[in-house]
Design a protein around this motif. Sequence first.
Motif, PDB file in Angstrom:
ATOM      1  N   PRO A 246      21.972  38.496  71.992  1.00 18.12           N
ATOM      2  CA  PRO A 246      21.573  38.690  73.555  1.00 18.12           C
ATOM      3  C   PRO A 246      20.875  40.398  73.154  1.00 18.12           C
ATOM      4  CG  PRO A 246      24.488  39.094  72.216  1.00 18.12           C
ATOM      5  CD  PRO A 246      22.484  38.504  71.188  1.00 18.12           C
ATOM      6  N   SER A 247      20.031  40.708  72.087  1.00 14.82           N
ATOM      7  CA  SER A 247      18.614  41.614  72.714  1.00 14.82           C
ATOM      8  C   SER A 247      17.455  40.152  72.686  1.00 14.82           C
ATOM      9  CB  SER A 247      18.701  42.618  71.106  1.00 14.82           C
ATOM     10  OG  SER A 247      18.616  41.602  70.213  1.00 14.82           O
ATOM     11  N   GLN A 248      17.397  39.874  71.530  1.00 16.68           N
ATOM     12  CA  GLN A 248      16.174  39.159  72.339  1.00 16.68           C
ATOM     13  C   GLN A 248      16.378  37.964  73.539  1.00 16.68           C
ATOM     14  OE1 GLN A 248      13.424  39.785  70.817  1.00 16.68           O
ATOM     15  NE2 GLN A 248      14.346  40.813  69.129  1.00 16.68           N
ATOM     16  N   GLY A 249      17.531  38.161  74.034  1.00 18.73           N
ATOM     17  CA  GLY A 249      17.778  37.427  75.361  1.00 18.73           C
ATOM     18  C   GLY A 249      18.721  36.042  75.221  1.00 18.73           C
ATOM     19  N   GLY A 250      18.873  35.864  74.330  1.00 17.80           N
ATOM     20  CA  GLY A 250      19.100  34.459  73.849  1.00 17.80           C
ATOM     21  C   GLY A 250      19.111  33.791  72.631  1.00 17.80           C
ATOM     22  N   TYR A 251      18.826  32.588  71.863  1.00 19.97           N
ATOM     23  CA  TYR A 251      19.092  32.312  70.727  1.00 19.97           C
ATOM     24  C   TYR A 251      18.181  32.023  70.574  1.00 19.97           C
ATOM     25  CZ  TYR A 251      23.547  29.675  72.004  1.00 19.97           C
ATOM     26  OH  TYR A 251      25.437  29.288  72.236  1.00 19.97           O
ATOM     27  N   THR A 252      17.412  32.143  68.781  1.00 14.59           N
ATOM     28  CA  THR A 252      16.676  32.366  68.140  1.00 14.59           C
ATOM     29  C   THR A 252      16.537  31.736  67.004  1.00 14.59           C
ATOM     30  OG1 THR A 252      16.322  34.441  67.091  1.00 14.59           O
ATOM     31  CG2 THR A 252      16.166  34.658  69.442  1.00 14.59           C
ATOM     32  N   TYR A 282      10.159  27.789  71.316  1.00 14.02           N
ATOM     33  CA  TYR A 282       9.524  28.156  72.663  1.00 14.02           C
ATOM     34  C   TYR A 282       8.407  29.156  72.302  1.00 14.02           C
ATOM     35  CZ  TYR A 282       8.194  30.061  76.688  1.00 14.02           C
ATOM     36  OH  TYR A 282       7.333  30.796  78.226  1.00 14.02           O
ATOM     37  N   SER A 283       8.727  30.225  71.868  1.00 14.33           N
ATOM     38  CA  SER A 283       7.916  31.104  71.158  1.00 14.33           C
ATOM     39  C   SER A 283       7.937  32.103  70.237  1.00 14.33           C
ATOM     40  CB  SER A 283       7.107  31.951  73.022  1.00 14.33           C
ATOM     41  OG  SER A 283       8.605  32.977  72.958  1.00 14.33           O
ATOM     42  N   LYS A 284       7.154  32.971  69.703  1.00 12.95           N
ATOM     43  CA  LYS A 284       7.764  33.834  68.775  1.00 12.95           C
ATOM     44  C   LYS A 284       8.232  35.273  69.273  1.00 12.95           C
ATOM     45  CE  LYS A 284       4.885  33.003  64.660  1.00 12.95           C
ATOM     46  NZ  LYS A 284       4.554  31.896  65.026  1.00 12.95           N
ATOM     47  N   THR A 285       9.271  35.993  69.139  1.00  9.08           N
ATOM     48  CA  THR A 285       9.958  36.537  69.821  1.00  9.08           C
ATOM     49  C   THR A 285       9.229  38.252  69.567  1.00  9.08           C
ATOM     50  OG1 THR A 285      11.518  36.998  68.015  1.00  9.08           O
ATOM     51  CG2 THR A 285      12.139  35.329  68.806  1.00  9.08           C
ATOM     52  N   ASP A 286       8.079  38.425  68.197  1.00 10.14           N
ATOM     53  CA  ASP A 286       7.562  39.285  68.823  1.00 10.14           C
ATOM     54  C   ASP A 286       5.947  39.444  67.520  1.00 10.14           C
ATOM     55  OD1 ASP A 286      10.351  40.909  67.382  1.00 10.14           O
ATOM     56  OD2 ASP A 286       9.132  40.192  66.486  1.00 10.14           O
ATOM     57  N   THR A 287       5.152  40.178  67.185  1.00  8.40           N
ATOM     58  CA  THR A 287       4.643  39.944  66.570  1.00  8.40           C
ATOM     59  C   THR A 287       4.953  39.739  64.750  1.00  8.40           C
ATOM     60  OG1 THR A 287       4.130  42.103  67.056  1.00  8.40           O
ATOM     61  CG2 THR A 287       3.102  40.319  67.884  1.00  8.40           C
ATOM     62  N   SER A 289       7.549  39.345  63.400  1.00 10.34           N
ATOM     63  CA  SER A 289       9.107  38.476  63.014  1.00 10.34           C
ATOM     64  C   SER A 289       8.204  36.913  62.336  1.00 10.34           C
ATOM     65  CB  SER A 289      10.523  38.704  63.684  1.00 10.34           C
ATOM     66  OG  SER A 289      10.377  38.037  64.630  1.00 10.34           O
ATOM     67  N   GLN A 290       8.614  36.387  62.007  1.00 13.30           N
ATOM     68  CA  GLN A 290       8.595  34.874  62.172  1.00 13.30           C
ATOM     69  C   GLN A 290       9.897  33.584  62.810  1.00 13.30           C
ATOM     70  OE1 GLN A 290       5.956  33.836  61.558  1.00 13.30           O
ATOM     71  NE2 GLN A 290       5.621  35.825  61.075  1.00 13.30           N
ATOM     72  N   ARG A 291      10.336  34.780  63.245  1.00 10.51           N
ATOM     73  CA  ARG A 291      11.987  34.229  64.531  1.00 10.51           C
ATOM     74  C   ARG A 291      10.834  33.690  65.850  1.00 10.51           C
ATOM     75  NH1 ARG A 291      16.577  34.093  62.697  1.00 10.51           N
ATOM     76  NH2 ARG A 291      17.465  33.311  64.297  1.00 10.51           N
ATOM     77  N   CYS A 292      11.140  32.598  66.304  1.00 12.42           N
ATOM     78  CA  CYS A 292      10.870  31.534  67.967  1.00 12.42           C
ATOM     79  C   CYS A 292      11.970  31.801  68.879  1.00 12.42           C
ATOM     80  CB  CYS A 292      10.533  30.272  67.184  1.00 12.42           C
ATOM     81  SG  CYS A 292       9.094  30.278  66.986  1.00 12.42           S
ATOM     82  N   PHE A 293      11.883  32.354  70.345  1.00  3.49           N
ATOM     83  CA  PHE A 293      12.331  32.002  70.970  1.00  3.49           C
ATOM     84  C   PHE A 293      13.244  30.535  71.564  1.00  3.49           C
ATOM     85  CE2 PHE A 293      15.462  34.179  74.136  1.00  3.49           C
ATOM     86  CZ  PHE A 293      15.161  33.518  75.336  1.00  3.49           C
ATOM     87  N   GLY A 294      14.727  30.202  71.895  1.00  2.00           N
ATOM     88  CA  GLY A 294      14.332  28.548  71.222  1.00  2.00           C
ATOM     89  C   GLY A 294      14.265  28.275  72.643  1.00  2.00           C
ATOM     90  N   GLY A 295      13.516  27.130  73.319  1.00  2.00           N
ATOM     91  CA  GLY A 295      13.159  26.402  73.981  1.00  2.00           C
ATOM     92  C   GLY A 295      14.589  26.202  75.076  1.00  2.00           C
ATOM     93  N   MET A 296      15.789  25.702  74.472  1.00  2.00           N
ATOM     94  CA  MET A 296      16.824  25.753  75.315  1.00  2.00           C
ATOM     95  C   MET A 296      17.667  26.963  75.100  1.00  2.00           C
ATOM     96  SD  MET A 296      20.201  23.531  74.328  1.00  2.00           S
ATOM     97  CE  MET A 296      18.961  21.821  73.429  1.00  2.00           C
ATOM     98  N   GLN A 297      18.315  27.347  76.576  1.00  2.00           N
ATOM     99  CA  GLN A 297      18.826  28.206  76.765  1.00  2.00           C
ATOM    100  C   GLN A 297      20.419  28.394  77.417  1.00  2.00           C
ATOM    101  OE1 GLN A 297      18.732  31.217  74.915  1.00  2.00           O
ATOM    102  NE2 GLN A 297      16.643  30.821  73.487  1.00  2.00           N
ATOM    103  N   SER A 298      21.235  29.215  77.632  1.00  2.00           N
ATOM    104  CA  SER A 298      22.611  28.835  78.248  1.00  2.00           C
ATOM    105  C   SER A 298      22.033  29.052  79.494  1.00  2.00           C
ATOM    106  CB  SER A 298      23.011  29.729  77.872  1.00  2.00           C
ATOM    107  OG  SER A 298      24.290  29.539  78.772  1.00  2.00           O
TER     108      SER A 298
END
Length: 331
Positions: A246-252, A282-287, A289-298
């Motif tokens: 939730p802090s990132q706004g959804g699935y990562t 979809y995109s890097k959650t922040d410079t 981390s190596q985590r990406c924000f998912g292109g599919m969200q709720s």
Amino acid sequence: DRGSVQNLPKSYDVEYLMPVSLGTPAQQLNLDLDTGSSDFWVFSTLLKESMINGQTLYDPNTSTTSDKMEGYTWKITYGDESYSSGDVYIDTVTIGDLTVSTQAVEAAKVVSEEFTADSDNDGLVGLGFGIINTVQPYKQKTFFEKAMPGLDSPVFTADLKAGAPGRYNFGYIDDDAYLGNITYVPVDSSDGFWRWVSPGFQVGSTGSFNSTRIHGIADTGTTLLLLPDGVCEAFYSQIASAEYEPSQGGYTFECDDSTVPDFYFGTDNGQMIRIPGSYMSYSKTDTSSQRCFGGMQSDSGVGFTIWGDVALKAAFVVFDQGNEQLGWAEK
Ligand SMILES: O[C@H]1CN[C@@H](c2nc(-c3ccc(C(F)(F)F)cc3)no2)C1
């Protein structure tokens, strides 16, 4: 009559822009075609300097073919709470060699900070249905509704690509732009959107098909694919590193996670469209981390599913306003 124009994705395919000519002599602006709204509005010389940040402005006063619609105004708010408002002019508009000589051009006097910040975007061409146009005292037709009577066929098509130029065609279907057959599904335009029902989905090539009717809209102006919670859970449960943050706004998930499956959605009588797993990071959650924000969200915040660019760029889509149907094909 027919028209064809190239569209260009911005970084991360966050939005797709196309060149549009307004007025006489022609003023060229780069506009965002949005099938989820029905106002044609542009950055204009009516705006305060503080709201402009590199955008190209439509100047109705230097166009010899513009006529002000005295007393007419508009104001629109988008899904992300961004907004714009202003006055209305009639002028000639050309998109991909297709000209509408008396288009209601909504000239912005106010835009929200999100639009000011998006310096490449000079405005929107809403190609939803005219009943949700916001012009007062009388709503105005969309560019397509004005052009439709003169078109060879009452359709426009969207061919969006991942990280590459695509194309919008008006008035015809380019049979070289897709593979196999186009499957048509009925559209309910009563709320102004391209609303249709998908019969279900499948996660991964070896997954089972889940027959669950998904009510949603085809929206070129929304970046992501917003689906019911149960569908998101079924998809992200197959990705080893996926988290709901939730802090990132959804699935990562880890950008290099090799377990990201393809996602298939049903259209009609057994046809499915395959969205490659690669479209889902979809995109890097922040410079750092190596985590990406998912292109599919709720879609829980919206109330219905939105088939945005992540889904649309996997297909060749026919917006058939003449027959109130959507056509889907692989490409
Ligand atoms: O409202 C729904 C209709 N279709 C979706 C849509 N949203 C935008 C949009 C574009 C650009 C911006 C900004 F530049 F960042 F401000 C904001 C929203 N365009 O179509 C959502």
